[in-house]
Design a protein around this motif. Structure first.
Motif, short mmCIF file in Angstrom:
data_model
loop_
_atom_site.label_atom_id
_atom_site.label_comp_id
_atom_site.label_asym_id
_atom_site.label_seq_id
_atom_site.Cartn_x
_atom_site.Cartn_y
_atom_site.Cartn_z
N THR A 108 44.09 45.31 44.01
CA THR A 108 42.64 45.33 43.84
C THR A 108 42.22 44.24 42.84
O THR A 108 42.87 44.04 41.82
N LEU A 109 41.14 43.55 43.16
CA LEU A 109 40.61 42.51 42.28
C LEU A 109 39.54 43.10 41.38
O LEU A 109 38.66 43.82 41.83
N LEU A 110 39.63 42.79 40.09
CA LEU A 110 38.62 43.19 39.12
C LEU A 110 38.21 41.96 38.33
O LEU A 110 39.06 41.10 38.01
N PHE A 111 36.95 41.85 38.00
CA PHE A 111 36.47 40.70 37.23
C PHE A 111 36.05 41.15 35.84
O PHE A 111 35.55 42.27 35.64
N VAL A 112 36.28 40.27 34.88
CA VAL A 112 36.04 40.57 33.48
C VAL A 112 34.59 40.25 33.14
O VAL A 112 34.21 39.08 33.01
N ASN A 113 33.78 41.29 33.01
CA ASN A 113 32.37 41.05 32.68
C ASN A 113 32.23 40.64 31.22
O ASN A 113 32.93 41.15 30.34
N ALA A 114 31.33 39.71 30.97
CA ALA A 114 31.10 39.21 29.62
C ALA A 114 30.16 40.16 28.89
O ALA A 114 29.30 40.80 29.50
N SER A 458 27.86 37.36 35.67
CA SER A 458 28.37 38.56 34.99
C SER A 458 29.59 38.25 34.15
O SER A 458 29.85 38.90 33.14
N CYS A 459 30.37 37.24 34.58
CA CYS A 459 31.55 36.82 33.82
C CYS A 459 31.18 35.90 32.66
O CYS A 459 32.05 35.52 31.87
N GLY A 460 29.91 35.50 32.58
CA GLY A 460 29.45 34.68 31.46
C GLY A 460 29.47 33.20 31.71
O GLY A 460 29.41 32.41 30.76
N VAL A 461 29.55 32.76 32.99
CA VAL A 461 29.54 31.33 33.29
C VAL A 461 28.34 31.02 34.19
O VAL A 461 27.80 31.89 34.87
N ALA A 462 27.96 29.74 34.22
CA ALA A 462 26.71 29.36 34.87
C ALA A 462 26.79 29.29 36.38
O ALA A 462 25.79 29.44 37.07
N HIS A 463 27.99 29.05 36.92
CA HIS A 463 28.13 28.89 38.37
C HIS A 463 29.58 29.17 38.77
O HIS A 463 30.48 29.19 37.91
N GLU A 468 37.27 30.86 35.75
CA GLU A 468 38.66 30.55 35.42
C GLU A 468 39.54 31.75 35.73
O GLU A 468 39.04 32.85 36.00
N ARG A 469 40.84 31.55 35.65
CA ARG A 469 41.76 32.63 36.00
C ARG A 469 41.64 33.81 35.04
O ARG A 469 41.89 34.95 35.42
N ARG A 470 41.23 33.56 33.82
CA ARG A 470 41.10 34.64 32.86
C ARG A 470 39.97 35.60 33.23
O ARG A 470 39.90 36.71 32.71
N HIS A 471 39.10 35.17 34.12
CA HIS A 471 37.98 36.02 34.52
C HIS A 471 38.36 37.06 35.57
O HIS A 471 37.56 37.94 35.88
N CYS A 472 39.56 36.95 36.13
CA CYS A 472 39.96 37.83 37.24
C CYS A 472 41.21 38.61 36.87
O CYS A 472 42.18 38.05 36.33
N LEU A 473 41.21 39.89 37.17
CA LEU A 473 42.37 40.76 36.95
C LEU A 473 42.90 41.24 38.29
O LEU A 473 42.14 41.49 39.23
N GLY A 477 51.50 47.25 39.17
CA GLY A 477 52.26 48.44 38.81
C GLY A 477 52.09 48.85 37.36
O GLY A 477 52.36 49.98 36.99
N ALA A 478 51.63 47.91 36.52
CA ALA A 478 51.49 48.22 35.09
C ALA A 478 50.29 49.14 34.85
O ALA A 478 49.43 49.31 35.71
N LEU A 479 50.25 49.72 33.66
CA LEU A 479 49.15 50.62 33.32
C LEU A 479 47.83 49.87 33.30
O LEU A 479 46.82 50.37 33.78
N MET A 480 47.84 48.65 32.76
CA MET A 480 46.62 47.84 32.71
C MET A 480 46.71 46.72 33.74
O MET A 480 47.80 46.20 34.00
N PRO A 481 45.59 46.34 34.33
CA PRO A 481 45.61 45.21 35.27
C PRO A 481 46.08 43.94 34.58
O PRO A 481 45.93 43.77 33.37
#
Length: 496
Positions: A108-114, A458-463, A468-473, A477-481
């Motif tokens: 599952t893809l999750l995005f890091v909201n700013a 929502s990730c804090g960028v203009a377009h 960047e890769r840090r914006h996507c989780l 198998g780990a506890l955290m994405p």
């Protein structure tokens, strides 16, 4: 009165006749099934055994409409299809009462909201990107979302017309697919990417080699902005295109340069391209003939080949590089394909795209070569992931088929598509109005852009290009994405 008195007798006679005929048919089927030996079920269970075939054929339709849950169908589930349908129709695409997506499921893809999203007045469109800056006719591409290759032949005349007009309305490009350039591609006035498949359809000599004069004629069209050399595609890496004889009409055969009413089978590779060096030679040859940006489309198999390609480019100089690489995932496509290849050959887009971006970056070629992501990307979520991974553009084929009204009947490889998209049966094509469907295509692009920009803000960028890769989780198998940046660490870029 006589007619009224005789009516019960007529009805009784008709009933007996119908029952008698039904019994006769059953007896005939019983004898036929018992006599044949090709089907063991029908032989051992005459007449009743026929219901197995009937239910098998009907099963996929019952599952799709009655039994499958919203998120469990493949290749695209009901939620994805309905989102595209509503987008294409310009309808309300909001939902209520929470997500039905299993958020802890692997992949599952999750995005890091700013904490402080970008406000609308601070946002701005992504800047246009130039493809092939050193070509005589470079292409400045404005749209991040474009239409992937679907050959005329694989899809119908009204479908191509609708896509051409819709692309013009949306301001995006339309890839011809490997079937050649038809008048219907040009009809809408949109930008065109002309694809050269392994059979060189539309620009071939009788023996299948490249006809340079014909290629110049194609490239002379102002609408043709780029040339894409197809090495492989997601539906069938290692095998060429397949168009059944039933779909090879006189017109399609003429455009492709082949015989009508015969299977159109492309070679599994370009005969003149057997090494990485020969590939760069062929790219340079096509670019020299056309004067237009020239790239390749491929499914990634062994990532080590990417390193070999980049080393060969560095040895020759950056000008020898393809102007773009279209990365197709192994998730399959709309065309006919052997099950063994569609299920198990090549890397999925989530593995292939970061590998291509990283290989180019390691060798200092990332700004020289544009990267186009393709492969089962039909909603803003998948497309936002692609931009996080490093794509410059995203293309979709099946997403636009849904926009045209595709119901996932899984009949693309036959000539019986019920929506008229992948059939040349004129009766079935009547329900596909190019003018009306063109608006749906443009609506879909607009909704995709809106969804992409909403995720980016929502990730804090203009377009989206600023993602960047840090914006996507990625849920694993780990506890955290795990962050996409951690799963695929961006390499240090070298200077060309």
């Amino acid at each position: 009165m006589d007619i009224i008195r005789r009516t019960p007798d007529i009805l009784a006679t008709t009933f007996i006749l119908v029952v008698g005929l039904a019994a006769l048919v059953i007896v005939a089927l019983f004898v036929i099934d018992l006599s044949q030996t090709t089907n063991a079920v029908r032989h051992n269970f005459p007449v009743l055994g026929r219901f197995r075939t009937i239910f098998t054929k009907l099963g996929e339709f019952f599952r799709q409409y009655f039994f499958a849950l919203d998120r469990e169908e493949l290749p695209f589930n009901r939620t994805e299809r309905e989102w595209v349908y509503r987008s294409a129709q310009g309808g309300n695409n909001t939902v209520a009462f929470g997500s039905t997506q299993p958020l802890l499921q692997n992949g599952t893809l999750l995005f890091v909201n700013a904490p402080f999203p970008v406000q609308e007045h601070d946002a701005h469109p992504a800047p246009p990107r130039v493809i092939g800056p050193n070509c005589p006719q470079p292409y400045t591409a404005v749209s991040l979302i474009n239409i992937s290759g679907m050959s005329y032949g694989a899809i119908s005349t009204p479908a191509v017309r609708a896509l051409s007009r819709g692309a013009a309305l949306a301001g995006c490009w339309l890839n011809t697919g490997e079937g050649g350039l038809s008048p219907y591609h040009l009809e809408g006035g949109c930008d065109i990417v002309f694809q050269i498949g392994t059979a060189k359809y539309g620009v071939r000599e009788p023996d299948g080699t490249l006809n340079e004069a014909r290629l110049r004629e194609v490239a002379a069209h102002e609408q043709v902005r780029m040339i894409e050399i197809k090495l492989s595609q997601g539906a069938k890496p290692g095998k060429g295109g397949i168009l059944p004889a039933a779909k090879v009409t006189e017109e399609i055969a003429r455009i492709r340069g082949i015989s009508p009413d015969t299977d159109s089978i492309s070679p599994n590779r370009h005969p003149e391209v057997g090494t990485t060096g020969e590939l760069l030679d062929f790219i340079g040859r096509v670019r020299g003939i056309t004067g237009k940006p020239t790239g390749v489309k491929c499914v990634v198999g062994d990532p080590a080949w990417l390193n070999e390609l980049c080393i060969e480019i560095r040895a020759r100089g950056p000008d020898a590089a393809p102007d773009f690489i279209t990365v197709d995932g192994a998730e399959g496509g709309s065309g006919a394909a052997p099950l063994a290849l569609i299920d198990a050959m090549g890397l999925p887009i989530r593995l292939a795209l970061p590998a291509v971006v990283d290989a180019l970056a390691r060798h200092g070629l990332r700004e020289r070569v544009r990267v186009i992501a393709s492969g089962k990307l039909v909603t803003p979520v998948e497309m936002a992931w692609a931009f996080c991974a490093g794509a410059d553009f995203v293309v979709s084929a099946r997403g636009f088929m849904f926009a045209l009204g595709c119901i996932q009947a899984l009949r693309c490889n036959r000539n019986t598509c019920p929506t008229g998209i992948t059939t040349h049966n004129e009766r079935l094509q009547r329900g596909l109005n190019p003018r009306e469907k063109a608006v749906r295509v443009a609506n879909y692009v607009a909704e995709m852009r809106h969804g992409l920009e909403m995720i980016a803000h929502s990730c804090g960028v203009a377009h989206p290009l600023a993602l960047e890769r840090r914006h996507c989780l990625l849920v694993g198998g780990a506890l955290m994405p795990v962050s996409l940046a951690e799963r695929h660490p961006p390499p240090q870029q070298n200077q060309a």
